[in-house]
Write a protein that holds these residues in place. Sequence first.
Motif, PDB file in Angstrom:
ATOM      1  N   TYR A 234       1.824 -26.265 -17.274  1.00 35.01           N
ATOM      2  CA  TYR A 234       0.764 -25.303 -17.013  1.00 35.01           C
ATOM      3  C   TYR A 234      -0.404 -25.336 -17.995  1.00 35.01           C
ATOM      4  CZ  TYR A 234       4.113 -23.255 -13.760  1.00 35.01           C
ATOM      5  OH  TYR A 234       4.989 -23.064 -12.724  1.00 35.01           O
ATOM      6  N   LEU A 235      -0.219 -25.894 -19.181  1.00 40.44           N
ATOM      7  CA  LEU A 235      -1.286 -25.894 -20.180  1.00 40.44           C
ATOM      8  C   LEU A 235      -1.832 -27.302 -20.375  1.00 40.44           C
ATOM      9  CD1 LEU A 235       0.123 -23.460 -22.903  1.00 40.44           C
ATOM     10  CD2 LEU A 235      -1.237 -22.928 -20.869  1.00 40.44           C
ATOM     11  N   PRO A 236      -3.036 -27.427 -20.953  1.00 36.20           N
ATOM     12  CA  PRO A 236      -3.594 -28.751 -21.231  1.00 36.20           C
ATOM     13  C   PRO A 236      -2.684 -29.564 -22.161  1.00 36.20           C
ATOM     14  CG  PRO A 236      -5.273 -27.057 -21.443  1.00 36.20           C
ATOM     15  CD  PRO A 236      -3.970 -26.336 -21.302  1.00 36.20           C
ATOM     16  N   PHE A 237      -2.824 -30.878 -22.104  1.00 34.14           N
ATOM     17  CA  PHE A 237      -1.936 -31.753 -22.873  1.00 34.14           C
ATOM     18  C   PHE A 237      -2.040 -31.499 -24.372  1.00 34.14           C
ATOM     19  CE2 PHE A 237      -0.946 -35.742 -25.094  1.00 34.14           C
ATOM     20  CZ  PHE A 237       0.363 -35.898 -24.685  1.00 34.14           C
ATOM     21  N   HIS A 238      -3.243 -31.174 -24.875  1.00 35.02           N
ATOM     22  CA  HIS A 238      -3.376 -30.959 -26.323  1.00 35.02           C
ATOM     23  C   HIS A 238      -2.528 -29.766 -26.785  1.00 35.02           C
ATOM     24  CE1 HIS A 238      -6.798 -28.428 -24.724  1.00 35.02           C
ATOM     25  NE2 HIS A 238      -6.253 -27.571 -25.557  1.00 35.02           N
TER      26      HIS A 238
END
Length: 260
Positions: A234-238
């Motif tokens: 659900y969250l960006p890769f960073h």
Amino acid sequence: MANTDLESQELKSLSGNGGKKQQPLISVIMPVRNRVEHLETALLSVLSQKQGIAELIVIDGASTDGTVDIIRKYSDRLAYWLSEADHGIYDAMNKGLKQARGKYLYFLGSDDILTVRLDELESVLCDPSTVYYGDYRTEAGPVRNGHYNSWRLAHWTINHQSVFYPVKAFENGGYSLKYKILADYEFNLRCFGNQRLRFRYIPYEIAFFSGQGLSSQVADPAFLADRLSLIRQYLPFHAFLYISVRSFIGRLRRSMIKPA
């Protein structure tokens, strides 16, 4: 009457438009089980709000300590209530969702207290695609949530007693019953990953959070096992990379601590 019997009380306040029920701005959903000492204060913190701005829905998990007697005392002022055995707090919250008519959904613990004046939020809660969240208070004092981004959400979730969810947030389902304690964290991750939703911080103290609920005292092994995969989903890769490195360093440090 046995407190496991299904009981409900329909909302009595009607609008002046043809006798139709006026849609409240906020549906307050309160799950409860065996909280007779604290429930009345929690109920009154909602029922004392400006008339018509909020409806209160109480879902009891077959309490045995007199909690149902408190609910009955205020039943004519509740939009809906029932008492029956359930599968935990998130099951109760999902039941409440099915009865809600408000534009926004808010969940209040039965030992917490709503402290904000909801009428002050009428001009603030204005975007049906935005999850609004504010501050809260504990016995130790005020806690300022401030702005949440993906990095911060990967580290920990937004306090549940400070969030107002638009109806749109639940279009694809409610809380997962897989997670007994931290399904609200999974839900916040899911909302954050939903491109149709936005998050906005509002500088209002929303509630007093007692910290006496299960989430403050019991771990959730199922969620902890899935946490990294949920963050990756659900969250960006960073954000995933950040929390993965933190988790690795934490495990490494613990492995280096030798028992005395």
